[in-house]
Design an enzyme around this catalytic site. Structure first.
Site, PDB file in Angstrom:
ATOM      1  N   ASP A 191      22.847   1.492 -22.905  1.00 32.08           N
ATOM      2  CA  ASP A 191      23.482   0.497 -22.050  1.00 32.08           C
ATOM      3  C   ASP A 191      23.178  -0.885 -22.610  1.00 32.08           C
ATOM      4  O   ASP A 191      22.242  -1.061 -23.390  1.00 32.08           O
ATOM      5  CB  ASP A 191      22.955   0.637 -20.617  1.00 32.08           C
ATOM      6  CG  ASP A 191      23.787  -0.134 -19.612  1.00 32.08           C
ATOM      7  OD1 ASP A 191      24.796  -0.759 -20.020  1.00 32.08           O
ATOM      8  OD2 ASP A 191      23.436  -0.123 -18.419  1.00 32.08           O
ATOM      9  N   THR A 234      22.448  -3.770 -20.738  1.00 33.65           N
ATOM     10  CA  THR A 234      21.385  -4.441 -20.007  1.00 33.65           C
ATOM     11  C   THR A 234      20.045  -3.758 -20.267  1.00 33.65           C
ATOM     12  O   THR A 234      19.915  -2.544 -20.125  1.00 33.65           O
ATOM     13  CB  THR A 234      21.685  -4.443 -18.494  1.00 33.65           C
ATOM     14  OG1 THR A 234      22.969  -5.038 -18.286  1.00 33.65           O
ATOM     15  CG2 THR A 234      20.623  -5.220 -17.741  1.00 33.65           C
ATOM     16  N   ASP A 267      18.368   4.366 -17.732  1.00 36.46           N
ATOM     17  CA  ASP A 267      17.359   4.193 -16.687  1.00 36.46           C
ATOM     18  C   ASP A 267      17.865   4.555 -15.295  1.00 36.46           C
ATOM     19  O   ASP A 267      17.092   4.901 -14.424  1.00 36.46           O
ATOM     20  CB  ASP A 267      16.823   2.753 -16.677  1.00 36.46           C
ATOM     21  CG  ASP A 267      17.934   1.721 -16.538  1.00 36.46           C
ATOM     22  OD1 ASP A 267      19.107   2.117 -16.376  1.00 36.46           O
ATOM     23  OD2 ASP A 267      17.625   0.515 -16.602  1.00 36.46           O
TER      24      ASP A 267
END
Length: 570
Positions: A88, A90, A344
């Site tokens: 990802d 972020t 996450d």
């Protein structure tokens, strides 16, 4: 072994003079010793131990030095083979979290700087927009993006709320309704701006600058069901009011990480839920190749050939759903890639589960950690290059050790079979062969397994090992046969002469093989090689060791034959 043992036994009985002579002279002990020595040499008994030791040492090193938890030991080996890393935006390319930047009118060119807080354009906005943003930012259930609004709107609203529509990832907006000022919708430009409008184009331009862009829209009221409860639908009379701009900082170490993976031949792919142009801007800043452009995954199907082709040909994706992440990972694996997936959130769990190597961040959801094979305990994507290096070091060291063990196994099998076919006595006692094994494989394999290794892993492990060990095994056996046949031709019947000469020839070739496998040399490898040479000479010249091994002084002609065969074989 079930086939080889009878062959070796038959050959050693023939070498002793036949079954009748063995029974008459009670030579079964000598035959048994020769059979045991031959068969025991064929088993690469240390290879499994060295492999397990290498994996265990790597797991300890990853935990101690890099804060990486290895949940499954084979994950270390997979690390060495990874050629595609999916992640990802972020928390990897960018620092975790977002920062409120500014609010901008819908008519401001994207390249213009953020307007001054006191500009007159604000006076034309419907009253209550600032209170709406302040309420969203201070809401206790605000997501990280909404919570960032507290940096620009510190005064909490006092106006009474008459309706709340929570954020939905499907429709990508949330809403708040005040009794006096009506409803305010905060969401993605794709949700609140019509396709083909100038405002939609400006939103795309802002996103391409790396800014996370949202739209604040106004409506008379939120949509309600028959019971009067707010529902997740955009009011028909909603009117876009302004852009709400957030920014993310690209991690300072992101360009270094991207450069490392590029040099290692590892393809990077970004699967993000953000606007594809925002993702592309961050990827460009980090040094990724964006020549193929960014893909808006919301325009792609959830599965099928079109999605698989996009996953193979593009590296930057925005608006990716959890199901698409999983299916793109599967598609890459089906095309022969070894895929590592980091994540996450709970929406990453499916992709992590189906990846060749699932890697969870330290702050990941429990379910995500449960399906992963590695956990980055400190949550730093910058730990991954070190993990990759460790995995490649392990598999490269194992390849070196496999070359040693399988060479030994190969020539031991050939030696046992050919000496039996020719009716020759096996040229080593078990104790002699044990010492030779220690010198050419045992001690060195333990050291090489744990020594640092800067070589880069190259696919094709099994093919390279076989290409290396099969010719070596044939050469070793050919030289040992040459020593034995030469001794017979000289009329030497003393088996201990042949055993001593064969020991010299074997260890010379074995140490040369070790030198070839261990290259390039460094100080540690030179010290290891020197120590093995010292043990070799001690076995031949220290009286107590000579007596233990039952070595004898080799006749000059046979000695020169042994040395010549060893040198030629090397």
């Amino acid at each position: 072994l079930a086939i080889i043992i009878p062959i070796v036994l038959w050959g050693q009985v023939r070498a002793a003079g036949g079954l009748e002579i063995v029974n008459r002279d009670g030579l079964w002990e000598n035959v048994a010793i020769a059979v045991v020595s031959s068969v025991a040499s064929m088993i690469p008994q240390g290879l499994a131990l060295m492999t397990t030791l290498a994996f265990a040492a790597a797991a300890v090193a990853l935990g101690r030095k890099h804060n990486i938890l290895v949940q499954e030991q084979p994950a270390v080996e997979v690390l060495a083979r990874v050629d595609t890393v999916c992640f990802d935006k972020t928390g990897t390319l960018t620092e975790g979290g977002v920062i409120f930047d500014s609010v901008r009118p819908l008519t401001t060119p994207a390249e213009a700087k953020a307007p001054d807080e006191n500009q007159a354009w604000r006076a034309s906005l419907p009253q209550g927009w600032d209170q709406a943003l302040a309420w969203v930012g201070h809401d206790e259930n605000a997501n990280p993006t909404a919570a960032a609004l507290t940096g620009g709107f510190e005064q909490a609203p006092t106006e009474q709320v008459s309706g709340i529509v929570p954020f939905s990832s499907a429709l990508r907006f949330s809403a708040i309704e005040f009794k006096s000022s009506g409803a305010w919708l905060l969401g993605a430009p794709e949700a609140l701006l019509n396709q083909g409008t100038e405002e939609r184009e400006r939103a795309r331009e802002l996103a391409s600058l790396g800014l996370r862009t949202m739209v604040l829209a106004h409506a008379s009221a939120v949509v309600r069901n028959d019971d009067g409860d707010p529902v997740q639908h955009i009011p028909a009379d909603h009117t876009p009011v302004l852009f709400v701009i957030f920014r993310e900082n690209v991690r300072s170490d992101a360009p270094e990480i991207v450069d490392y993976f590029n040099r290692q031949g590892v393809t990077l792919k970004v699967f993000s839920g953000d606007n594809p142009y925002t993702v592309q801007a961050a990827a460009k800043t980090a040094g990724m190749d964006i020549s193929a452009g960014a893909i808006d995954a919301s325009t792609l199907p959830e599965d099928g050939p079109e999605l698989a082709e996009a996953a193979a040909t593009h590296n930057i994706f925005g608006r990716v759903s959890p199901e698409q992440k999983k299916n793109m990972v599967i598609a890459l694996k089906e095309r022969g890639h070894v895929v590592a997936m980091t994540g996450d959130g709970i929406n990453d769990a499916l992709a992590l589960k189906h990846a060749s190597l699932g890697i969870a961040m330290g702050n990941a959801a429990p379910a995500t950690k449960a399906v992963s094979r590695l956990v980055l305990l400190d949550g730093k994507f910058s730990s991954l290059p070190a993990a990759l290096e460790q995995g490649r070091q392990v598999i490269t060291n194992i390849e070196m050790v496999a070359n040693l063990f399988l060479t030994k196994t190969g020539f031991a099998i050939l030696l046992g079979v050919l000496f039996s076919i020719f009716g020759l006595t096996f040229p080593f006692l078990p104790r002699q062969y044990s010492t030779a094994d220690f010198l050419i494989v045992g001690a060195s394999s333990f050291a090489l397994t744990l020594l640092p290794n800067s070589r880069r892993y190259v696919p094709g492990f099994l093919r390279r090992v076989l290409n290396y060990t099969v010719p070596n095994s044939i050469i070793v056996v050919a030289m040992l046969l040459a020593v034995t046949f030469t001794a017979r031709g000289m009329g030497i019947e003393d088996i201990r002469q042949i055993q001593t000469a064969s020991f010299i020839t074997l260890v010379m070739m074995g140490l040369w093989n070790l030198a070839a496998v261990a290259r390039p040399f460094n100080r540690a490898r030179v010290l290891l090689f020197g120590a093995l040479l010292a043990v070799f000479f001690a076995a031949l010249f220290v009286p107590i060791l000579v007596e233990y091994h039952q070595f004898v002084t080799v006749l000059p002609h046979l000695l020169w034959t042994a040395l010549g065969a060893g040198a030629l074989g090397a």
